[in-house]
Design a protein around this motif. Structure first.
Motif, PDB file in Angstrom:
ATOM      1  N   CYS A 329       0.840  -1.204   0.000  1.00 24.94           N
ATOM      2  CA  CYS A 329       0.000   0.000   0.000  1.00 24.94           C
ATOM      3  C   CYS A 329       0.871   1.249   0.000  1.00 24.94           C
ATOM      4  O   CYS A 329       0.589   2.229  -0.698  1.00 24.94           O
ATOM      5  CB  CYS A 329      -0.915   0.001   1.218  1.00 24.94           C
ATOM      6  N   GLY A 330       1.937   1.215   0.790  1.00 23.99           N
ATOM      7  CA  GLY A 330       2.845   2.351   0.812  1.00 23.99           C
ATOM      8  C   GLY A 330       3.459   2.606  -0.549  1.00 23.99           C
ATOM      9  O   GLY A 330       3.562   3.758  -0.998  1.00 23.99           O
ATOM     10  N   ALA A 331       3.868   1.535  -1.224  1.00 24.43           N
ATOM     11  CA  ALA A 331       4.474   1.696  -2.554  1.00 24.43           C
ATOM     12  C   ALA A 331       3.503   2.366  -3.517  1.00 24.43           C
ATOM     13  O   ALA A 331       3.895   3.224  -4.313  1.00 24.43           O
ATOM     14  CB  ALA A 331       4.908   0.336  -3.080  1.00 24.43           C
ATOM     15  N   ASP A 332       2.221   2.005  -3.448  1.00 20.41           N
ATOM     16  CA  ASP A 332       1.229   2.624  -4.331  1.00 20.41           C
ATOM     17  C   ASP A 332       0.959   4.081  -3.980  1.00 20.41           C
ATOM     18  O   ASP A 332       0.378   4.820  -4.781  1.00 20.41           O
ATOM     19  CB  ASP A 332      -0.073   1.819  -4.292  1.00 20.41           C
ATOM     20  N   LEU A 333       1.371   4.479  -2.775  1.00 20.90           N
ATOM     21  CA  LEU A 333       1.228   5.879  -2.367  1.00 20.90           C
ATOM     22  C   LEU A 333       2.550   6.640  -2.460  1.00 20.90           C
ATOM     23  O   LEU A 333       2.643   7.799  -2.041  1.00 20.90           O
ATOM     24  CB  LEU A 333       0.706   5.955  -0.927  1.00 20.90           C
ATOM     25  N   GLY A 334       3.575   5.984  -2.979  1.00 22.89           N
ATOM     26  CA  GLY A 334       4.879   6.617  -3.101  1.00 22.89           C
ATOM     27  C   GLY A 334       5.687   6.615  -1.821  1.00 22.89           C
ATOM     28  O   GLY A 334       6.617   7.412  -1.674  1.00 22.89           O
ATOM     29  N   LEU A 335       5.361   5.703  -0.899  1.00 17.51           N
ATOM     30  CA  LEU A 335       6.055   5.622   0.383  1.00 17.51           C
ATOM     31  C   LEU A 335       6.879   4.342   0.445  1.00 17.51           C
ATOM     32  O   LEU A 335       6.405   3.265   0.060  1.00 17.51           O
ATOM     33  CB  LEU A 335       5.059   5.626   1.546  1.00 17.51           C
ATOM     34  N   ASP A 336       8.083   4.443   0.929  1.00 20.56           N
ATOM     35  CA  ASP A 336       8.932   3.275   1.125  1.00 20.56           C
ATOM     36  C   ASP A 336       8.776   2.808   2.566  1.00 20.56           C
ATOM     37  O   ASP A 336       9.293   3.438   3.491  1.00 20.56           O
ATOM     38  CB  ASP A 336      10.393   3.634   0.826  1.00 20.56           C
ATOM     39  N   ILE A 337       8.049   1.737   2.774  1.00 21.16           N
ATOM     40  CA  ILE A 337       7.741   1.242   4.112  1.00 21.16           C
ATOM     41  C   ILE A 337       8.689   0.109   4.481  1.00 21.16           C
ATOM     42  O   ILE A 337       8.770  -0.908   3.788  1.00 21.16           O
ATOM     43  CB  ILE A 337       6.280   0.738   4.201  1.00 21.16           C
ATOM     44  N   GLY A 338       9.411   0.301   5.560  1.00 22.24           N
ATOM     45  CA  GLY A 338      10.274  -0.745   6.093  1.00 22.24           C
ATOM     46  C   GLY A 338       9.985  -0.957   7.559  1.00 22.24           C
ATOM     47  O   GLY A 338       9.250  -0.185   8.178  1.00 22.24           O
ATOM     48  N   TRP A 339      10.563  -1.991   8.144  1.00 22.07           N
ATOM     49  CA  TRP A 339      10.367  -2.254   9.568  1.00 22.07           C
ATOM     50  C   TRP A 339      11.598  -2.940  10.133  1.00 22.07           C
ATOM     51  O   TRP A 339      12.400  -3.526   9.403  1.00 22.07           O
ATOM     52  CB  TRP A 339       9.127  -3.108   9.816  1.00 22.07           C
ATOM     53  N   LYS A 340      11.735  -2.830  11.434  1.00 25.34           N
ATOM     54  CA  LYS A 340      12.861  -3.467  12.111  1.00 25.34           C
ATOM     55  C   LYS A 340      12.458  -3.856  13.520  1.00 25.34           C
ATOM     56  O   LYS A 340      11.511  -3.298  14.092  1.00 25.34           O
ATOM     57  CB  LYS A 340      14.074  -2.534  12.157  1.00 25.34           C
ATOM     58  N   ALA A 341      13.172  -4.832  14.067  1.00 24.67           N
ATOM     59  CA  ALA A 341      12.887  -5.294  15.424  1.00 24.67           C
ATOM     60  C   ALA A 341      13.227  -4.202  16.434  1.00 24.67           C
ATOM     61  O   ALA A 341      14.094  -3.358  16.204  1.00 24.67           O
ATOM     62  CB  ALA A 341      13.686  -6.556  15.728  1.00 24.67           C
ATOM     63  N   THR A 342      12.529  -4.217  17.557  1.00 29.08           N
ATOM     64  CA  THR A 342      12.756  -3.222  18.595  1.00 29.08           C
ATOM     65  C   THR A 342      12.586  -3.852  19.966  1.00 29.08           C
ATOM     66  O   THR A 342      11.863  -4.840  20.127  1.00 29.08           O
ATOM     67  CB  THR A 342      11.769  -2.041  18.451  1.00 29.08           C
ATOM     68  N   GLY A 343      13.255  -3.265  20.945  1.00 32.91           N
ATOM     69  CA  GLY A 343      13.121  -3.739  22.322  1.00 32.91           C
ATOM     70  C   GLY A 343      11.959  -3.098  23.050  1.00 32.91           C
ATOM     71  O   GLY A 343      11.661  -3.478  24.183  1.00 32.91           O
ATOM     72  N   GLY A 344      11.319  -2.112  22.438  1.00 27.15           N
ATOM     73  CA  GLY A 344      10.175  -1.472  23.063  1.00 27.15           C
ATOM     74  C   GLY A 344       8.946  -2.362  23.048  1.00 27.15           C
ATOM     75  O   GLY A 344       8.859  -3.327  22.276  1.00 27.15           O
ATOM     76  N   VAL A 345       7.982  -2.032  23.892  1.00 26.53           N
ATOM     77  CA  VAL A 345       6.759  -2.829  23.978  1.00 26.53           C
ATOM     78  C   VAL A 345       5.550  -1.908  23.911  1.00 26.53           C
ATOM     79  O   VAL A 345       5.639  -0.700  24.144  1.00 26.53           O
ATOM     80  CB  VAL A 345       6.712  -3.648  25.291  1.00 26.53           C
ATOM     81  N   CYS A 346       4.391  -2.497  23.581  1.00 20.82           N
ATOM     82  CA  CYS A 346       3.150  -1.723  23.513  1.00 20.82           C
ATOM     83  C   CYS A 346       1.976  -2.698  23.516  1.00 20.82           C
ATOM     84  O   CYS A 346       2.152  -3.909  23.662  1.00 20.82           O
ATOM     85  CB  CYS A 346       3.124  -0.829  22.264  1.00 20.82           C
ATOM     86  N   ASP A 347       0.777  -2.178  23.303  1.00 17.78           N
ATOM     87  CA  ASP A 347      -0.405  -3.041  23.266  1.00 17.78           C
ATOM     88  C   ASP A 347      -0.359  -4.033  22.115  1.00 17.78           C
ATOM     89  O   ASP A 347      -1.059  -5.053  22.139  1.00 17.78           O
ATOM     90  CB  ASP A 347      -1.678  -2.189  23.162  1.00 17.78           C
ATOM     91  N   GLY A 348       0.453  -3.755  21.100  1.00 20.09           N
ATOM     92  CA  GLY A 348       0.608  -4.711  20.007  1.00 20.09           C
ATOM     93  C   GLY A 348       1.135  -6.054  20.491  1.00 20.09           C
ATOM     94  O   GLY A 348       0.790  -7.100  19.929  1.00 20.09           O
ATOM     95  N   ASN A 349       1.964  -6.042  21.538  1.00 15.47           N
ATOM     96  CA  ASN A 349       2.436  -7.307  22.113  1.00 15.47           C
ATOM     97  C   ASN A 349       1.268  -8.160  22.579  1.00 15.47           C
ATOM     98  O   ASN A 349       1.219  -9.381  22.354  1.00 15.47           O
ATOM     99  CB  ASN A 349       3.362  -7.039  23.299  1.00 15.47           C
ATOM    100  N   ASN A 350       0.321  -7.521  23.271  1.00 18.26           N
ATOM    101  CA  ASN A 350      -0.818  -8.248  23.817  1.00 18.26           C
ATOM    102  C   ASN A 350      -1.735  -8.765  22.723  1.00 18.26           C
ATOM    103  O   ASN A 350      -2.293  -9.862  22.820  1.00 18.26           O
ATOM    104  CB  ASN A 350      -1.593  -7.331  24.764  1.00 18.26           C
ATOM    105  N   ILE A 351      -1.905  -7.973  21.673  1.00 21.06           N
ATOM    106  CA  ILE A 351      -2.757  -8.392  20.558  1.00 21.06           C
ATOM    107  C   ILE A 351      -2.144  -9.595  19.854  1.00 21.06           C
ATOM    108  O   ILE A 351      -2.828 -10.585  19.561  1.00 21.06           O
ATOM    109  CB  ILE A 351      -2.969  -7.224  19.585  1.00 21.06           C
ATOM    110  N   ALA A 352      -0.844  -9.522  19.579  1.00 20.83           N
ATOM    111  CA  ALA A 352      -0.171 -10.630  18.903  1.00 20.83           C
ATOM    112  C   ALA A 352      -0.236 -11.910  19.731  1.00 20.83           C
ATOM    113  O   ALA A 352      -0.341 -13.012  19.182  1.00 20.83           O
ATOM    114  CB  ALA A 352       1.277 -10.264  18.610  1.00 20.83           C
ATOM    115  N   ALA A 353      -0.189 -11.771  21.063  1.00 22.56           N
ATOM    116  CA  ALA A 353      -0.254 -12.943  21.931  1.00 22.56           C
ATOM    117  C   ALA A 353      -1.595 -13.651  21.828  1.00 22.56           C
ATOM    118  O   ALA A 353      -1.720 -14.818  22.209  1.00 22.56           O
ATOM    119  CB  ALA A 353       0.011 -12.544  23.382  1.00 22.56           C
ATOM    120  N   CYS A 354      -2.616 -12.948  21.307  1.00 25.78           N
ATOM    121  CA  CYS A 354      -3.931 -13.559  21.097  1.00 25.78           C
ATOM    122  C   CYS A 354      -4.028 -14.249  19.741  1.00 25.78           C
ATOM    123  O   CYS A 354      -5.105 -14.723  19.361  1.00 25.78           O
ATOM    124  CB  CYS A 354      -5.020 -12.491  21.205  1.00 25.78           C
TER     125      CYS A 354
END
Length: 401
Positions: A329-354
Motif C-alpha cells: 500500500c505504501g508503494a502505491d502511495l509513493g512511500l517506502d515502508i520498512g520495519w525493524k525489530a525493537t526492544g520497546g513494547v506496547c499493546d501490540g504485544n498483547n494483541i499478537a499474543a492472542c
C-alpha cells in the motif's frame, strides 16, 4: 498495482481531514496516566470525535489494579475509562484498531505546552505518542465509511487509558477485543523516517517484597534478618540471567531505616525483557529459583508481585503478510515502508499474543517520545491517514492478511 477510483477518493478524503487542529486541541489536555481528571476530559473529547463513526460507543470502566508501596503494602490504584467502539459486529470480516490516550507527562511535569520548531515540526506532550495516531486513525475510518467496503466488514476501536504504565487495567479488555479479529492496527508512532516496529521483545515488571526480622544493630544483630541485604543479594542473582535473548534490570530497592536497626523489609523493583516466549519462561524459572535460594539462605520471606504484562511479539507468517500488505500500500502511495525489530513494547504485544497479526506503528511520524523534545512531523498526518485507509480497504477486500 495503483489505486482504484474508490481507493483514490477515500485516501483523498482521509488526507483532507482536520487532523492537525485535532492533535493540537487534544495535546493541550494533560492526560498523564495518573491524572484522572485530565483522562476524563480527554475521554470525553475522544468520545465526541469517534461518535462520528457508526456503531455503539461506550466508556468501559478500568479493571481493578494493585501496586506495591515502598513499605511493602499493597493498595489499589485508579485508572481512566477505556473507549470502545463496536461497528457491524456481525459482518464477515472483523478488524481491530487500538491506541491509547494517556501520556507519560503528569500534572506536575514541566512539559505542558505546544510550540512550533523552526523546521516545521510540532513539539508538545503526546503529539506523536499518540494523539497524532488517534487523529489519523479516526480520519482513515471516517474515509473508509464513505466506501462500499462497509457492507463487508466490521471493527472495534479500543483506546485505553493506561498503555504508558503497562495496560494493567485494560489488558483483559484488549484480549476480549482481539478475539475473532482477522488483523489489527495499533497507532503508536513510526520513526521519523517512517520505519515501523516489527518484532518486539516482551516485558515483565515485578515488585518483590522481602520480609526479614528487625534487631538492634549493636546489641543483637545476629538475631535479625536483614531484608535489605536479601534484596541486594536477589538483585545480583537476577543479574546473572542476563544473556542472549534476555535483559534484566534491577531498578530500585525500597527499604531500610535507622542505622542502628537491622531492616526488616525491602522491596526490589526489577524489569525483565525477554526476546521470545522461551526466554520469558527462562526468566520466570530464574526468578523463582533465585527467590527460593535467597529465602532459604537468609531466612527471609519473599513474595513477587507483578508479571509479564507484555508477551514477546515475534513476526509469524500472518504478521509478515500483514506487513507486506502495508508495504505494498505504501508503494502505491509513493512511500517506502520498512520495519525493524525493537526492544520497546506496547499493546501490540498483547494483541499478537492472542494470535492476531498486528502492525503496531501505524501512527504519525515523530520522535523523542517520553521527553520534553517529543515532536510530530505534521506532513505525516495525511500521509499515514492515506496509508491506513488503503490498507484497511485492501484488508477488507482480501478478508485476511
Amino acid at each position: 498495482m495503483g489505486l482504484s477510483g474508490i481507493e483514490q477518493r477515500a485516501c483523498e478524503a482521509a488526507a483532507a481531514a482536520p487532523m492537525l487542529d485535532q492533535v493540537r486541541a487534544w495535546a493541550a489536555v494533560n492526560s498523564g496516566s495518573r491524572n484522572l481528571a485530565g483522562l476524563k476530559s480527554m475521554a470525553g473529547l475522544l468520545a465526541d470525535g469517534f461518535s462520528a463513526l457508526p456503531g455503539a460507543l461506550e466508556l468501559v470502566p478500568p479493571d481493578p489494579v494493585e501496586i506495591v508501596d515502598p513499605n511493602g503494602s499493597i493498595r489499589g490504584v485508579e485508572h481512566g475509562a477505556h473507549l470502545l467502539l463496536t461497528v457491524r459486529p456481525d459482518a464477515p470480516v472483523q478488524l481491530l484498531f487500538t491506541g491509547h490516550y494517556d501520556t507519560v507527562f503528569g500534572t506536575d511535569h514541566p512539559f505542558q505546552t505546544l510550540k512550533w520548531l523552526n523546521d516545521g515540526r510540532l513539539n508538545g506532550p503526546g503529539v506523536a505518542d499518540m494523539k497524532g495516531g488517534l487523529s489519523l486513525m479516526l480520519a482513515a475510518l471516517k474515509a473508509v465509511e464513505t466506501t462500499p467496503a462497509t457492507s463487508g466488514f466490521g471493527y472495534q476501536v479500543l483506546i485505553d487509558s493506561d498503555e504508558e504504565v503497562g495496560s494493567p487495567s485494560s489488558a483483559a479488555l484488549i484480549a476480549r477485543a482481539a478475539r475473532g479479529k482477522a488483523a489489527a492496527f495499533t497507532y503508536e508512532p513510526a520513526l521519523p523516517d517512517g520505519t515501523l516496529a516489527g518484532a518486539r521483545g516482551g516485558s515483565g515488571n515485578f515488585s518483590i517484597v522481602v520480609t526479614g526480622r528487625s534487631a538492634h544493630a549493636g546489641r543483637n544483630p545476629e538475631e535479625g534478618r536483614n531484608a535489605l541485604l536479601a534484596a541486594a543479594d536477589l538483585a545480583l542473582r537476577l543479574e546473572q540471567a542476563i544473556g542472549p535473548g534476555l535483559k534484566v534490570n534491577p531498578a530500585k530497592i525500597d527499604g531500610g531505616g535507622p542505622n542502628n536497626v537491622v531492616p526488616d523489609h525491602a522491596v526490589l523493583r526489577v524489569n525483565f525483557r525477554p526476546a521470545s516466549p522461551d526466554d520469558e519462561a527462562r526468566a520466570r524459572a530464574h526468578l523463582d529459583r533465585a527467590m527460593a535460594e535467597v529465602s532459604a539462605e537468609r531466612d527471609v520471606a519473599i513474595h513477587a508481585h507483578g508479571g509479564f504484562g507484555r508477551p514477546p511479539k515475534p513476526l509469524d507468517p500472518a504478521a509478515e503478510r500483514l506487513f507486506g500488505l502495508v508495504k505494498d500500500c505504501g508503494a502505491d502511495l509513493g512511500l517506502d515502508i520498512g520495519w525493524k525489530a525493537t526492544g520497546g513494547v506496547c499493546d501490540g504485544n498483547n494483541i499478537a499474543a492472542c494470535g492476531v497479526p498486528v502492525v503496531d506503528t501505524m501512527g504519525a511520524r515523530g520522535g523523542a517520545i517520553h521527553s520534553e523534545e517529543e515532536f510530530l512531523i505534521p506532513d505525516s498526518l495525511p500521509e499515514r491517514a492515506m496509508l491506513s485507509t488503503l490498507a484497511i480497504l485492501r484488508l477488507v477486500e482480501r478478508g485476511r492478511p
